[in-house]
Design a protein around this motif. Structure first.
Motif, PDB file in Angstrom:
ATOM      1  N   ALA A 133      47.712  28.492  50.476  1.00  0.00           N
ATOM      2  CA  ALA A 133      48.938  28.916  51.144  1.00  0.00           C
ATOM      3  C   ALA A 133      50.023  29.306  50.138  1.00  0.00           C
ATOM      4  N   THR A 134      50.246  28.436  49.142  1.00  0.00           N
ATOM      5  CA  THR A 134      51.336  28.729  48.195  1.00  0.00           C
ATOM      6  C   THR A 134      50.989  29.921  47.306  1.00  0.00           C
ATOM      7  N   THR A 135      49.714  30.001  46.859  1.00  0.00           N
ATOM      8  CA  THR A 135      49.327  31.126  46.005  1.00  0.00           C
ATOM      9  C   THR A 135      49.548  32.452  46.752  1.00  0.00           C
ATOM     10  N   SER A 136      49.129  32.505  48.014  1.00  0.00           N
ATOM     11  CA  SER A 136      49.316  33.763  48.749  1.00  0.00           C
ATOM     12  C   SER A 136      50.804  34.058  48.958  1.00  0.00           C
ATOM     13  N   SER A 137      51.587  33.009  49.260  1.00  0.00           N
ATOM     14  CA  SER A 137      53.026  33.242  49.445  1.00  0.00           C
ATOM     15  C   SER A 137      53.634  33.827  48.184  1.00  0.00           C
ATOM     16  N   VAL A 138      53.296  33.223  47.035  1.00  0.00           N
ATOM     17  CA  VAL A 138      53.863  33.705  45.771  1.00  0.00           C
ATOM     18  C   VAL A 138      53.451  35.166  45.567  1.00  0.00           C
ATOM     19  N   ALA A 139      52.165  35.442  45.824  1.00  0.00           N
ATOM     20  CA  ALA A 139      51.660  36.805  45.609  1.00  0.00           C
ATOM     21  C   ALA A 139      52.361  37.785  46.535  1.00  0.00           C
ATOM     22  N   VAL A 140      52.459  37.445  47.819  1.00  0.00           N
ATOM     23  CA  VAL A 140      53.015  38.365  48.806  1.00  0.00           C
ATOM     24  C   VAL A 140      54.507  38.599  48.579  1.00  0.00           C
ATOM     25  N   PHE A 141      55.247  37.494  48.339  1.00  0.00           N
ATOM     26  CA  PHE A 141      56.711  37.632  48.211  1.00  0.00           C
ATOM     27  C   PHE A 141      57.190  37.702  46.758  1.00  0.00           C
ATOM     28  N   SER A 142      56.262  37.865  45.819  1.00  0.00           N
ATOM     29  CA  SER A 142      56.611  37.927  44.378  1.00  0.00           C
ATOM     30  C   SER A 142      57.569  36.814  43.979  1.00  0.00           C
ATOM     31  N   LEU A 143      57.257  35.599  44.404  1.00  0.00           N
ATOM     32  CA  LEU A 143      58.151  34.482  44.136  1.00  0.00           C
ATOM     33  C   LEU A 143      58.246  34.185  42.631  1.00  0.00           C
ATOM     34  N   ASP A 144      57.242  34.630  41.854  1.00  0.00           N
ATOM     35  CA  ASP A 144      57.266  34.377  40.409  1.00  0.00           C
ATOM     36  C   ASP A 144      58.480  35.025  39.768  1.00  0.00           C
ATOM     37  N   THR A 145      59.019  36.069  40.374  1.00  0.00           N
ATOM     38  CA  THR A 145      60.204  36.707  39.801  1.00  0.00           C
ATOM     39  C   THR A 145      61.443  35.815  39.943  1.00  0.00           C
ATOM     40  N   LEU A 146      61.359  34.809  40.807  1.00  0.00           N
ATOM     41  CA  LEU A 146      62.478  33.870  40.974  1.00  0.00           C
ATOM     42  C   LEU A 146      62.426  32.728  39.954  1.00  0.00           C
TER      43      LEU A 146
ATOM     44  N   ILE B 121      53.667  30.446  37.221  1.00  0.00           N
ATOM     45  CA  ILE B 121      52.332  30.614  37.806  1.00  0.00           C
ATOM     46  C   ILE B 121      51.271  30.501  36.704  1.00  0.00           C
ATOM     47  N   VAL B 122      50.023  30.299  37.129  1.00  0.00           N
ATOM     48  CA  VAL B 122      48.928  30.153  36.171  1.00  0.00           C
ATOM     49  C   VAL B 122      48.761  31.425  35.352  1.00  0.00           C
ATOM     50  N   GLY B 123      48.881  32.589  36.005  1.00  0.00           N
ATOM     51  CA  GLY B 123      48.840  33.869  35.300  1.00  0.00           C
ATOM     52  C   GLY B 123      47.445  34.291  34.900  1.00  0.00           C
ATOM     53  N   ASP B 124      47.382  35.156  33.885  1.00  0.00           N
ATOM     54  CA  ASP B 124      46.088  35.709  33.441  1.00  0.00           C
ATOM     55  C   ASP B 124      45.182  34.612  32.887  1.00  0.00           C
TER      56      ASP B 124
ATOM     57  N   LEU C  53      31.036  28.137  36.569  1.00  0.00           N
ATOM     58  CA  LEU C  53      30.834  29.236  35.625  1.00  0.00           C
ATOM     59  C   LEU C  53      31.016  30.579  36.345  1.00  0.00           C
ATOM     60  N   VAL C  54      30.436  30.667  37.541  1.00  0.00           N
ATOM     61  CA  VAL C  54      30.567  31.902  38.324  1.00  0.00           C
ATOM     62  C   VAL C  54      32.047  32.150  38.641  1.00  0.00           C
ATOM     63  N   THR C  55      32.743  31.065  39.050  1.00  0.00           N
ATOM     64  CA  THR C  55      34.174  31.176  39.344  1.00  0.00           C
ATOM     65  C   THR C  55      34.915  31.718  38.122  1.00  0.00           C
ATOM     66  N   LEU C  56      34.598  31.106  36.981  1.00  0.00           N
ATOM     67  CA  LEU C  56      35.281  31.471  35.749  1.00  0.00           C
ATOM     68  C   LEU C  56      35.044  32.951  35.421  1.00  0.00           C
ATOM     69  N   LEU C  57      33.815  33.417  35.653  1.00  0.00           N
ATOM     70  CA  LEU C  57      33.466  34.784  35.266  1.00  0.00           C
ATOM     71  C   LEU C  57      34.017  35.827  36.239  1.00  0.00           C
ATOM     72  N   PHE C  58      34.057  35.475  37.541  1.00  0.00           N
ATOM     73  CA  PHE C  58      34.376  36.511  38.505  1.00  0.00           C
ATOM     74  C   PHE C  58      35.619  36.273  39.362  1.00  0.00           C
TER      75      PHE C  58
ATOM     76  N   THR D 102      38.578  34.319  38.645  1.00  0.00           N
ATOM     77  CA  THR D 102      39.853  33.832  38.124  1.00  0.00           C
ATOM     78  C   THR D 102      41.058  34.650  38.581  1.00  0.00           C
ATOM     79  N   PRO D 103      40.921  35.962  38.849  1.00  0.00           N
ATOM     80  CA  PRO D 103      42.106  36.691  39.323  1.00  0.00           C
ATOM     81  C   PRO D 103      42.710  36.055  40.579  1.00  0.00           C
ATOM     82  N   LEU D 104      41.870  35.354  41.370  1.00  0.00           N
ATOM     83  CA  LEU D 104      42.390  34.688  42.572  1.00  0.00           C
ATOM     84  C   LEU D 104      43.455  33.650  42.233  1.00  0.00           C
ATOM     85  N   PHE D 105      43.405  33.113  41.015  1.00  0.00           N
ATOM     86  CA  PHE D 105      44.335  32.042  40.649  1.00  0.00           C
ATOM     87  C   PHE D 105      45.585  32.555  39.949  1.00  0.00           C
TER      88      PHE D 105
END
Lengths: 574, 574
Positions: free
Chosen positions: A229-242, A246-249, A353-358, A360-363
């Motif tokens: 929920a929080t990750t999507s909110s941050v992504a949708v409303f660009s809350l990181d600019t406030l 975030i975890v980032g790249d 390992l699969v998560t790590l390889l494919f 991570t952009p979700l995080f």
């Protein structure tokens, strides 16, 4: 085959492994992976490392333990206490977040692995027994508070570092002006959601018609729901600019190992910390493994556990992460996800390992404040105030040991706290054994039983006196016995024979042997003969090899009754 | 009165003190003083101080101990081991011979006195029990060698300093060109005379018609004879001009105390050394006192001994000398000179004062090499090789502890040696108690006795299993019991009841209590009930205060026989 199984315990479950087992384990590992991802990333942050290293730590260690550990259910990976210890051990060596810090974390995992395997080879696992339960309890409670306070900085978006409560709060106060209100708001919402979900998710799912089992299992998904929920909110409303961090790249390339950082000097400085983290991690892991094994009438081999955890830590070192161990919450996730065999651990590792390889952009937009919130919620359960009260009623001395460990960990540091705690337990134990219960005994009239003259109305003889020693005889109380006998002799001028009744003596060491010879010599010079009765088999086997028996002025009797009968008769005849 | 006597033990002998006693004690003190003067001066040199401080150390400490100590025969003053320890403790702080060195020696005595009195007030005398006999033996033997090697420099007239064998020999080799042949010659003659006098003086005196007692007593005058002979030779033939070092001018003014040197920082640095010298001195002194007391059926109160020795050391500090304690050879001199009461100690102290005030010119020409010779001769008797062989046969582990202490003292240093030795004894003890003897027991047919199934042909029941634990249950073995029971349950799938037979358990601590509760929980979840039998009174008293008893799945039986009878009957009825 049995021997091979001992060194490679996976054989015992692999040989009967069926396709049906694989299906259950696969489903379980999918669930476990999803639940473990936020937890692992949170612990990495707790250890002062990038969130991604938490994922690294969940791959190879988990697979290695599945092959070499003896527990069928234990899940190995980053856990709260060792992650916190990693942070405090590394603090003096490098800045959290720096490349050097990451390199030293790997080295710590490496040394910890080496220690665990060495302890197994040298059969030194018993050293972990030095951590008495009160010391562990004080340590865990204080660590939980330190972790919670340490994570609090993420909740308000400021910087803070420190080895103890004072340093942490001072550091936080210095940065208090950097407080970020959007982060505070997000944290408040997350904390409240986590608490509510934890309490009400399972009942709601049950009411919605889910079976007890699935309701219990999905009830643990609170953190996952909050993360999504929080990750999507941050992504949708660009809350990181406030200003919400975030975890980032996350680099998707596999980690490289900075071998150039592994100098001998740096290793030597890390040794005490590595030793401590190994012992604490091992003790925690084995007790979790034992509690799960007992329910299934399975067996845990602590010595092989040292190998399993040691290899897991070496694996952690070579996958650029930090010390790992078996954790309670990880294992609960595993079990309630339906894990049947350690195959779940292997599959969970592969899915990580699969998560790590494919994936991570979700995080990318995952706020670190939310990870910190979920850590705080889970860690605060570890504080054990009830334990202290219960202990206080049982033993004030041991309660003092718990409190001392607790406060020293909180206000000085973890390592000092453990050292103080262990020293106090040893001191209290030595104090106890060096004040042994010694009683002059007499015969209960008409029986062959001998009891304390102070508690029972018994028959005694002024010339033949018997004392019963209710303790092992060793260096800590050898001289106490000398004193006791000396005082006894000065008080009983008529004494001709002294019998030491040894039915509660399980061990006699060289110091006690010397003392017994000294006592014999002194009694001889005072005209008193020394006798023994009811010496146990293993103790007698050892005494036979000494000069005490051959030089003894008196005799050794199998039973106290026989001793008393023989000696009083002798005296009567004189 | 009794209470007063406890704090002021001199009352117990003063009240019956007669004129006849005074006569005997006066004669004894004259003899003792003459014999003790060269010894005391030698120990002062050994401690790295001017010879005269040895006389200082024999005055006030001896008098204070006579009033506050509990031994009737112990003589307190400078002794070999503590003098040697003084030298090695002070070495890092100042140059031997300097004024600062003397000031720090006083501070060491002061701190040592404070430690001893604190230990008495806090009832911490049991800490001295940490020094197991093998550790003491290794320590004394190695110290004796270090002392002998350290004194060897005086025998050949060169300079040398060092904390261990390597440093000492290296330092001596560096100064080897300074070797003084007249000194070597004098030393050789002195050593030979000392050996010959020691062996033949008593027999010769006996042959000359002296009574056994006087022959024994005067037989100890060898060093005095050598001192008188060599001192007069040096004086008459001016041998000091040939490079033979002499004691020289001794200030007859009473010592002044350099208070300005007593800074807090310097005190803190000295604390570990002061603690060690207190403990070692106390242990040595008490064992000497006990061995003399036993022969006379007298009593020693170790706690009051701490006070007596503590005050003696404070006295030493305020008379500008160095740490003192009760010594074996001093006490033997005292006893064989005919001392009846501690009055001898008081009179010896006063005679030392008289010597110091009026007779020091007599020692002007006393060669230091001769003092060193007499120390070497007396110290070499302390080396105990037989002890090692005897110990090796009894316990290889403890023999290893002795050897480790010996070699670390010899090649690293005294403090490290003691620390290594104490740690090893603790480790071995913990290893032993954390591998307790646990046996499954069954009933000897037709009796109420239960024995190990591995050793006896006994009756057992697959559903009711009993184990006997031959050890105290505490943190070092709490988890061992958990492992043991877990393995037992996994091996006996039919088990319905488990009885723990506790007849050899003298103590249960909080860790073991937790383990027992854990075991109970695990057994419950595995469908097995846990029972106890033959718990001792004091242990049961403690258990009653715990939740173990109220939550226990099974029962607590007074005897094992009753437990077995009840449970097998229950099983038969099901």
């Amino acid at each position: 085959m049995k021997k091979l199984e001992r060194y490679f315990p996976a054989l015992s479950w692999l040989k009967g492994y069926s396709r049906a087992d694989l299906q259950t384990d696969t489903v379980a590992s999918f669930i476990a992976t999803i639940l473990l991802i936020p937890q692992s990333m949170g612990y990495a942050l707790l250890a002062g490392l990038p969130a991604v290293t938490g994922l690294y730590a969940g791959i190879i260690p988990s697979i290695l333990y599945a092959f070499f550990g003896t527990s069928r259910t234990l899940a190995v990976g980053p856990v709260a206490v060792t992650s916190m210890m990693t942070a405090t051990i590394l603090m003096p060596f490098a800045l959290p977040g720096s490349e050097q810090y990451a390199a030293i974390a790997m080295m710590l995992a490496f040394l910890s692995g080496v220690f665990l395997i060495l302890m197994s080879l040298l059969k030194m696992g018993f050293l972990s027994n030095l951590l008495s339960h009160p010391v562990i309890s004080g340590f865990i409670s204080a660590s939980a508070i330190l972790i919670a306070v340490g994570q609090f900085k993420h909740l308000i978006g400021v910087q803070a570092h420190g080895n103890n409560l004072i340093e942490l709060t001072q550091s936080m106060m210095r940065h208090i002006q950097d407080i970020n209100l959007p982060t505070v708001l997000l944290s408040t919402i997350s904390i409240l959601s986590l608490i509510l979900l934890k309490r009400y998710l399972t009942p709601i799912l049950s009411k919605l018609g889910l079976s007890e089992h699935y309701a219990q299992m999905l009830g643990k998904a609170g953190p996952v729901i909050v993360v999504v929920a929080t990750t999507s909110s941050v992504a949708v409303f660009s809350l990181d600019t406030l200003g919400i961090k975030i975890v980032g790249d996350i680099s998707t390339s596999l980690p490289s190992i900075p071998f150039q950082q592994f100098t001998i000097d740096a290793m030597i400085d890390l040794l005490p910390g590595a030793f401590l983290i190994s012992i604490v991690g091992f003790v925690g892991s084995v007790s979790v493994a034992q509690s799960f094994a007992a329910k299934r009438k399975q067996d845990i081999n602590p010595n092989q556990e040292l190998v399993g955890l040691g290899l897991a830590n070496l694996g952690a070192a070579f996958s650029a992460s930090f010390p790992v161990t078996g954790g309670f919450s990880r294992s609960v996730v595993n079990v309630s996800a339906g894990a049947k065999t350690p195959m779940t651990g292997i599959l969970t590792g592969l899915l990580m390992l699969v998560t790590l390889l494919f994936f991570t952009p979700l995080f990318y937009y995952l706020p670190t404040a939310v990870l910190a919130c979920s850590i705080i919620i889970s860690i605060l359960q570890l504080i054990e105030f009830n334990n202290l009260l219960r202990l206080y009623r049982f033993s004030k001395q041991e309660a003092l040991g718990l409190l001392a460990t607790f406060f020293v960990v909180l206000f000085v540091g973890m390592e000092t706290g453990i050292i103080v705690g262990v020293s106090l337990s040893l001191l209290f134990f030595l104090w106890h054994t060096s004040h042994p219960h010694i009683a002059v005994v007499g015969r209960l009239p008409g029986t062959e039983h001998f009891r304390n003259v102070k508690r029972f109305d018994v028959e005694t003889d002024p010339e033949v006196i018997t004392i019963r020693i209710d303790e092992n005889l060793f260096f800590a109380n050898a001289r106490v016995l000398e004193d006791y006998v000396l005082t006894l002799v000065s008080q009983h001028k008529d004494m001709k024979h002294l019998i030491l009744m040894c039915n509660a003596v399980n061990m006699i060491d060289a110091s006690a042997l010397d003392s017994l010879e000294t006592i014999d010599d002194r009694l001889k010079s005072a005209g008193v003969m020394l006798h023994f009765s009811e010496i146990k088999g293993p103790v007698m086997d050892k005494l036979k090899e000494s000069s005490l028996v051959s030089n003894l002025s008196g005799q050794i009797f199998l039973t106290q009754h026989q001793a008393m009968k023989t000696l009083t008769k002798q005296q009567a005849e004189i």
